[in-house]
Design a protein around this motif. Sequence first.
Motif, PDB file in Angstrom:
ATOM      1  N   PRO A 206       0.705  -1.292   0.187  1.00 42.02           N
ATOM      2  CA  PRO A 206      -0.450   0.191   0.390  1.00 42.02           C
ATOM      3  C   PRO A 206       0.503   1.780  -0.052  1.00 42.02           C
ATOM      4  N   ASN A 207       0.746   2.151  -0.983  1.00 44.72           N
ATOM      5  CA  ASN A 207       1.115   4.005  -0.464  1.00 44.72           C
ATOM      6  C   ASN A 207       2.682   3.542  -1.628  1.00 44.72           C
ATOM      7  N   ILE A 208       2.650   1.989  -1.916  1.00 45.79           N
ATOM      8  CA  ILE A 208       4.553   2.037  -2.705  1.00 45.79           C
ATOM      9  C   ILE A 208       4.452   1.693  -4.163  1.00 45.79           C
ATOM     10  N   GLY A 209       2.948   0.552  -4.005  1.00 45.08           N
ATOM     11  CA  GLY A 209       3.069   0.001  -5.397  1.00 45.08           C
ATOM     12  C   GLY A 209       4.038  -1.602  -5.540  1.00 45.08           C
ATOM     13  N   ARG A 210       4.287  -1.529  -6.807  1.00 45.14           N
ATOM     14  CA  ARG A 210       5.104  -2.796  -7.115  1.00 45.14           C
ATOM     15  C   ARG A 210       6.311  -3.228  -6.597  1.00 45.14           C
ATOM     16  N   ILE A 211       7.207  -3.557  -5.549  1.00 51.82           N
ATOM     17  CA  ILE A 211       8.632  -3.497  -5.862  1.00 51.82           C
ATOM     18  C   ILE A 211       9.085  -5.153  -6.002  1.00 51.82           C
ATOM     19  N   GLN A 242      10.293   4.158   5.211  1.00 48.93           N
ATOM     20  CA  GLN A 242      10.158   4.095   4.012  1.00 48.93           C
ATOM     21  C   GLN A 242       8.881   4.286   3.545  1.00 48.93           C
ATOM     22  N   GLY A 243       7.841   4.342   4.149  1.00 48.23           N
ATOM     23  CA  GLY A 243       6.427   4.039   3.876  1.00 48.23           C
ATOM     24  C   GLY A 243       5.797   2.773   3.500  1.00 48.23           C
ATOM     25  N   VAL A 244       6.698   1.943   4.617  1.00 47.96           N
ATOM     26  CA  VAL A 244       6.297   0.315   4.466  1.00 47.96           C
ATOM     27  C   VAL A 244       6.872   0.742   6.364  1.00 47.96           C
ATOM     28  N   VAL A 245       5.897  -0.066   7.468  1.00 49.05           N
ATOM     29  CA  VAL A 245       5.875  -0.683   8.444  1.00 49.05           C
ATOM     30  C   VAL A 245       5.172  -2.684   8.557  1.00 49.05           C
ATOM     31  N   ALA A 246       6.370  -2.922   9.782  1.00 51.03           N
ATOM     32  CA  ALA A 246       5.833  -3.937  10.547  1.00 51.03           C
ATOM     33  C   ALA A 246       4.040  -3.879  10.530  1.00 51.03           C
ATOM     34  N   LEU A 249      -0.109  -5.080   5.314  1.00 48.89           N
ATOM     35  CA  LEU A 249      -0.834  -5.857   4.773  1.00 48.89           C
ATOM     36  C   LEU A 249       0.488  -6.098   3.720  1.00 48.89           C
ATOM     37  N   ALA A 250       0.396  -7.557   2.872  1.00 48.75           N
ATOM     38  CA  ALA A 250       1.323  -7.386   1.992  1.00 48.75           C
ATOM     39  C   ALA A 250       0.654  -7.873   0.524  1.00 48.75           C
ATOM     40  N   GLN A 251       0.774  -8.213  -0.970  1.00 45.84           N
ATOM     41  CA  GLN A 251       0.644  -8.724  -1.803  1.00 45.84           C
ATOM     42  C   GLN A 251       1.903  -9.664  -2.376  1.00 45.84           C
ATOM     43  N   VAL A 252       1.738 -11.226  -2.318  1.00 47.60           N
ATOM     44  CA  VAL A 252       2.239 -11.037  -3.005  1.00 47.60           C
ATOM     45  C   VAL A 252       2.564 -12.446  -4.552  1.00 47.60           C
TER      46      VAL A 252
END
Length: 331
Positions: A206-211, A242-246, A249-252
């Motif tokens: 979220p808020n970052i996109g695909r990495i 940097q826009g991500v926190v523990a 949720l993330a999609q792999v």
Amino acid sequence: MKSIFTYIFVASVFLGQTVSAQNYELAQVAVTPFEKSVKRAGKVAFKRTLKLSFKSSGYLKTLSVDEGDFFSAKQLLASLNTEELIAEKNSRYAQLLQAKREVNRTKKLLAQELSSEQALELAQTNVETTREAYQVSYYNLEKAEIYAPFDGVVLARYTDLAEFQAPGQEVLEVAAINKNLVVKVKLTDKEISFVKLGQNVAVDLPNIGRINGVISKIPVTSNTEGALYLIEVLLEDIQAGQGVVAGQLAQVTIHFATENSVYQVPISALIEIDDQGSAVLFTKVSSGKLMRQAFDVLNIDTQSIYLRAQSHNDAIEFVVNGWQQLNISEL
């Protein structure tokens, strides 16, 4: 490459017997390499965390960070009141000097035959003992301060200023911010056999996109309820903060590509799984008739069943829809 053919048998009367109308679909399926992708949701977490504590006992004098604070490597994070430890070190140092003087005195007496070799050995042993005690007190004084072992962030604080700290009592829990974020994802027993350490995967945040992510841990036994396997995907190119926190949720998305060759057939074509674990389907043979045929199964998902094949095998026509309407006695 699939081509769809629809066969319609119109009701007719032949030799006084009525043949009911039957509709089914055939699909010609060629052999292809086994490739598929799996999308799973997981949670971002720190791969490693570290709990910091003092080697010495004493009252907490300084605490320069709190939960959520970022810090740099070698930064002073916390320290104890060291008056007692300094006094202990000075006392041990004085004892060491005295022990050395005793060795020199014993040597002079021995030269005058007023002492013995045994007395000299005892004096020298006392020097070694007091030197070790001094080194321990010096080490304890050094360990009355906690310095950051890396660039990181504070996850938890377990104490307050002026509280007494026992040796080994947890003061802070910290985590490195560089190459320490992972996404934990659950896979089935069939899916886990296709992934490899170091494999690149796509991660949507979220808020970052695909990495880009890299599979950094694959368990050898199931470690969740339901016999699922919890793998870890390392986020190499992003730091905590940097826009991500523990915890988010993330999609792999994991792409599987193997050396296996398969017939990828729609799941609707599957009649049953027999006692040997093979998939039973209707195929069209060279005579133009339909027959039941069993295949070894490589994988099954919600849309397709993957039947093992050899790379040189010919394409096969499968009944992909309507097999339930077939009159088996007429096949």
